[in-house]
Design an enzyme around this catalytic site. Sequence first.
Site, PDB file in Angstrom:
ATOM      1  N   SER A 121       0.813  -1.221   0.000  1.00  0.00           N
ATOM      2  CA  SER A 121       0.000   0.000   0.000  1.00  0.00           C
ATOM      3  C   SER A 121       0.845   1.268   0.000  1.00  0.00           C
ATOM      4  CB  SER A 121      -0.935   0.016   1.214  1.00  0.00           C
ATOM      5  OG  SER A 121      -0.178  -0.043   2.421  1.00  0.00           O
ATOM      6  N   ASN A 175       3.735  -5.126   6.086  1.00  0.00           N
ATOM      7  CA  ASN A 175       2.557  -5.943   6.413  1.00  0.00           C
ATOM      8  C   ASN A 175       2.946  -7.266   7.066  1.00  0.00           C
ATOM      9  OD1 ASN A 175       0.518  -4.145   5.524  1.00  0.00           O
ATOM     10  ND2 ASN A 175       0.973  -4.704   3.411  1.00  0.00           N
ATOM     11  N   HIS A 230      -0.192   5.180   6.944  1.00  0.00           N
ATOM     12  CA  HIS A 230      -0.157   5.561   5.527  1.00  0.00           C
ATOM     13  C   HIS A 230       0.029   7.065   5.372  1.00  0.00           C
ATOM     14  CE1 HIS A 230      -2.252   1.631   5.483  1.00  0.00           C
ATOM     15  NE2 HIS A 230      -1.456   1.458   4.434  1.00  0.00           N
ATOM     16  N   ASP A 254      -4.675   6.672  10.462  1.00  0.00           N
ATOM     17  CA  ASP A 254      -4.184   5.375  10.947  1.00  0.00           C
ATOM     18  C   ASP A 254      -2.734   5.441  11.434  1.00  0.00           C
ATOM     19  OD1 ASP A 254      -2.675   5.435   8.582  1.00  0.00           O
ATOM     20  OD2 ASP A 254      -3.726   3.750   7.652  1.00  0.00           O
ATOM     21  N   GLY A 288      -2.031  -4.257   1.084  1.00  0.00           N
ATOM     22  CA  GLY A 288      -2.164  -5.476   1.879  1.00  0.00           C
ATOM     23  C   GLY A 288      -1.148  -6.550   1.559  1.00  0.00           C
TER      24      GLY A 288
END
Length: 190
Positions: free
Chosen positions: A12, A79, A165, A162, A51
């Site tokens: 991402s 991730n 990001h 979050d 992801g």
Amino acid sequence: MMMKQIIFFGDSLTQGYGLRDPAKAAFPALIQKRLDEVGNGFNVINAGLSGDTTFSALNRLKSVLKMQTDIFVLELGANDLIRGHSASDVEANLQHMIDLVKHDHPSAPILLLGMELPEWIPGAKAAGYRNIYTRLADKNQIHLVPFLLEGVAGIPHLNMFDGIHPLAEGYEIIAKNVWKTLKVVMETMQ
């Protein structure tokens, strides 16, 4: 003459998750803009997938490597950490990807984009992650940006709610970080 191509392969952070217009604001797009300004005939392909782990990315790498690849930029691992994958598995998967790129595109330089863990993450698992990217870069004699999120991670106004990001402003900094090393990679090709 065919335009040279840079493949950005990642998760991402490469794809530009959460941005209003990733095709214009993700760091590969910003790199393309810089390349267009300096006019050196490179085309950028953003092969980021939100992801993705080093495990899932291995499954799609073969199809990406069917594309013309003059420079390969590899950004993965965040991730895996979030999902608790072992550092040794992550390192082995990244090494396997590097091997595949070298096999399919032996003349393409590889640029590895490193991840760092926040200091507050405790334990042996975290310790194992700390040197993966430096070890891989040294072992494979490939270029390295030690920390992709340098100057962005942990700075609230540069990141989405979050805290993981980047916002468009954060991607501007990331693009500058990557550009410094990518420029060196491109110079070695001439």
